[in-house]
Design an enzyme around this catalytic site. Structure first.
Site, PDB file in Angstrom:
ATOM      1  N   ASN A 103       0.798  -1.227   0.000  1.00  0.00           N
ATOM      2  CA  ASN A 103       0.000   0.000   0.000  1.00  0.00           C
ATOM      3  C   ASN A 103       0.831   1.279   0.000  1.00  0.00           C
ATOM      4  OD1 ASN A 103       0.805  -0.018   2.679  1.00  0.00           O
ATOM      5  ND2 ASN A 103      -1.208  -0.569   3.456  1.00  0.00           N
ATOM      6  N   HIS A 104       2.120   1.195   0.185  1.00  0.00           N
ATOM      7  CA  HIS A 104       2.953   2.398   0.081  1.00  0.00           C
ATOM      8  C   HIS A 104       3.419   2.641  -1.347  1.00  0.00           C
ATOM      9  CE1 HIS A 104       3.429   3.630   4.328  1.00  0.00           C
ATOM     10  NE2 HIS A 104       2.978   2.398   4.499  1.00  0.00           N
ATOM     11  N   HIS A 124       1.136  -8.107   0.736  1.00  0.00           N
ATOM     12  CA  HIS A 124       1.517  -7.069   1.682  1.00  0.00           C
ATOM     13  C   HIS A 124       0.514  -6.963   2.827  1.00  0.00           C
ATOM     14  CE1 HIS A 124       3.130  -3.289   3.213  1.00  0.00           C
ATOM     15  NE2 HIS A 124       1.876  -2.883   3.287  1.00  0.00           N
TER      16      HIS A 124
END
Length: 121
Positions: free
Chosen positions: A13-14, A66
């Site tokens: 998500n980054h 993730h």
């Protein structure tokens, strides 16, 4: 890299433009390379992120994501549904709800009654 065939990257998500803009990655690129080149560097890096897989199975036995395992309503709870995720996504939230869940679904600490019913279905 000592063992390149044993090193895998997956998208988290980054590796999303809005998250990088909310935090410091975009600003760091601009600070280090200047306004015009910094934005070009940031966009080029994001084009690489756009093409990163959101999941992997390593050695036919280790499932890697993730975030976590999404609820069954995303892809009917089947690992094979991941094959329907587009290989390149600029905006996973819009382009693939399943990909979005794979990047953001943190493991549940407990199972509420709605989830229990969904898992039994």
């Amino acid at each position: 890299l000592l063992a390149p065939s044993n090193f895998f990257l997956i998208r988290g998500n980054h590796e999303l433009r809005p998250i990088q803009e909310a935090f410091t990655f975009k600003d760091e690129c601009i600070e280090k390379f200047g306004d015009m080149i910094g934005k070009e560097v940031w966009e080029a890096i994001n084009e690489c992120f756009d093409a990163m897989p959101v999941a992997a199975i390593v050695d036919d036995k280790i499932f890697c994501v993730h975030g976590g395992i999404p609820r069954p309503c995303y892809g009917n709870g089947k690992v094979s549904a991941i094959n329907s995720v587009p290989p390149v996504m600029k905006d996973p939230e819009v382009e693939s709800p399943l990909a979005w869940e794979l990047m953001w679904s943190d493991p549940a600490r407990s199972i509420d009654e709605d989830l229990r019913k969904e898992l039994k279905a």
